[in-house]
Design an enzyme around this catalytic site. Structure first.
Site, PDB file in Angstrom:
ATOM      1  N   GLY A  28      55.369  16.084  17.474  1.00  0.00           N
ATOM      2  CA  GLY A  28      54.753  16.410  16.192  1.00  0.00           C
ATOM      3  C   GLY A  28      53.567  15.535  15.850  1.00  0.00           C
ATOM      4  N   GLY A  33      44.476  16.906  20.997  1.00  0.00           N
ATOM      5  CA  GLY A  33      45.054  16.760  22.336  1.00  0.00           C
ATOM      6  C   GLY A  33      46.207  17.740  22.522  1.00  0.00           C
ATOM      7  N   HIS A  34      47.136  17.775  21.546  1.00  0.00           N
ATOM      8  CA  HIS A  34      48.254  18.723  21.631  1.00  0.00           C
ATOM      9  C   HIS A  34      47.739  20.168  21.608  1.00  0.00           C
ATOM     10  CE1 HIS A  34      50.252  15.227  19.523  1.00  0.00           C
ATOM     11  NE2 HIS A  34      51.076  15.414  20.523  1.00  0.00           N
ATOM     12  N   GLN A 144      47.356  14.447  30.419  1.00  0.00           N
ATOM     13  CA  GLN A 144      47.029  13.391  31.389  1.00  0.00           C
ATOM     14  C   GLN A 144      46.984  12.016  30.716  1.00  0.00           C
ATOM     15  OE1 GLN A 144      46.827  13.269  34.603  1.00  0.00           O
ATOM     16  NE2 GLN A 144      46.077  11.163  34.630  1.00  0.00           N
ATOM     17  N   MET A 180      42.464  10.691  22.262  1.00  0.00           N
ATOM     18  CA  MET A 180      43.197  11.112  21.054  1.00  0.00           C
ATOM     19  C   MET A 180      44.656  10.737  21.174  1.00  0.00           C
ATOM     20  SD  MET A 180      41.558  14.721  20.054  1.00  0.00           S
ATOM     21  CE  MET A 180      39.802  14.823  19.748  1.00  0.00           C
ATOM     22  N   SER A 182      48.391  10.081  18.471  1.00  0.00           N
ATOM     23  CA  SER A 182      48.954  10.029  17.111  1.00  0.00           C
ATOM     24  C   SER A 182      48.880   8.601  16.572  1.00  0.00           C
ATOM     25  CB  SER A 182      50.408  10.490  17.115  1.00  0.00           C
ATOM     26  OG  SER A 182      50.499  11.735  17.740  1.00  0.00           O
ATOM     27  N   ARG A 183      48.825   7.619  17.470  1.00  0.00           N
ATOM     28  CA  ARG A 183      48.815   6.215  17.030  1.00  0.00           C
ATOM     29  C   ARG A 183      47.465   5.775  16.477  1.00  0.00           C
ATOM     30  NH1 ARG A 183      52.699   5.456  21.420  1.00  0.00           N
ATOM     31  NH2 ARG A 183      54.634   4.967  20.336  1.00  0.00           N
TER      32      ARG A 183
END
Ligand code: PAF
Length: 276
Positions: A28, A33-34, A144, A180, A182-183
């Site tokens: 989530g 990127g996702h 990747q 990219m 989430s962090r």
């Protein structure tokens, strides 16, 4: 897009998905990127399933599971145009009381992230195997950016004979090269600028390789030198390893992976380039 949370609902909905099914497993708080993985799945498969599950077993005792960013409503909005089915399992259904069954890949999980985050890959392979068993996709999509995770999952799929094609998609980057993640939301303005040093370090090493350098120690030194030029960067590891086994190289011959983990303040960032 259908949204399900229980395993029974997932299995029922899966039965109605015809043709090639692509799974994009995520935790989530989705970014471009996702979305690039989901779009690729959309291009290649008739049906796209996305799982959103912040997997507790891949977090170490010092890694803050509770603070992991979450925003389901936003995630749903972002993936809706490309997704047939989204599955958000509850932790108690993935790991019921008394849970004691694990999937563990050996050598390829030991170096790099495995050495810094003991138990991390045991959590990843276990949850991914469970997601594969439940969804039974034909293809599964990974980034990747998490190069070792991709290598570990490729190994697991070969070793356990999962009839699933693993598709590894290129790292998505911000305009200044930062991978990219989430962090990245944890970085303040100064740290965000400093974080581009990972990309610059990898780029300098790749230039050296492209100019003909094949000595892996020299390439690793180049990466360390560039990282040392950024006062906010604290490298944890820098590696030039075989692409599949992740064993450190003396000489770069076939496909190799340049990778690194670097603290910028309290935020731990990873990045990598593939050579050859
Ligand atoms: O890459 C991730 O987001 C996670 O490690 C994964 C593959 C979804 C397993 O929890």
């Amino acid at each position: 897009m259908r949204t399900v949370s229980t395993l029974d609902e997932l299995r029922d909905s899966r039965l109605s998905l015809d043709g090639t099914v692509g799974l994009v497993p995520t935790m989530g708080f989705l970014h471009d990127g996702h979305l690039s993985l989901i779009r690729r799945a959309r291009d290649e498969c008739k049906r796209v399933v996305v799982s959103i599950f912040v997997n507790p077993t891949q977090f170490g005792p010092k890694e803050d599971l509770a603070k992991y960013p979450r925003d389901l409503e936003r995630d749903f909005r972002l993936i809706e145009p490309f997704t047939d089915l989204v599955w958000t399992p509850a932790p108690e259904s993935m790991y019921p009381t008394g849970y004691q069954t694990w999937v563990e890949v050996e050598a390829v999980t030991r170096p790099l992230e495995g050495a810094m985050r003991p138990g991390h890959f045991k959590g990843v392979t276990t949850v991914v195997a469970k997601l594969f068993n439940a969804v039974q996709p034909h293809k599964a999509y990974f980034g990747q950016k998490d190069a070792q995770q991709a290598a570990v999952i490729r190994r697991m799929v070969r070793d356990l004979n999962f009839p699933i094609e693993i598709v590894v998609c290129p790292t998505q980057r911000e305009a200044d090269g930062l991978a990219m993640s989430s962090r990245n939301v944890y970085l303040d303005t100064e740290q965000r600028k400093a974080a581009t040093v990972l990309f610059h370090s990898l780029s300098a090493a790749r230039e050296l390789y492209e100019s003909g350098e094949r000595d892996a120690a020299t390439v690793r030194e180049k990466m360390k030198d560039v990282l040392a030029s950024e006062p906010l960067a604290e490298p944890q590891y820098v590696s030039c390893a075989d692409y599949d086994t992740l064993e450190e190289l003396n000489e770069i011959k076939g496909k190799a992976l340049l990778s690194m983990a670097v603290f910028i303040g309290k935020t731990r960032l990873i990045d990598n380039f593939v050579l050859g």
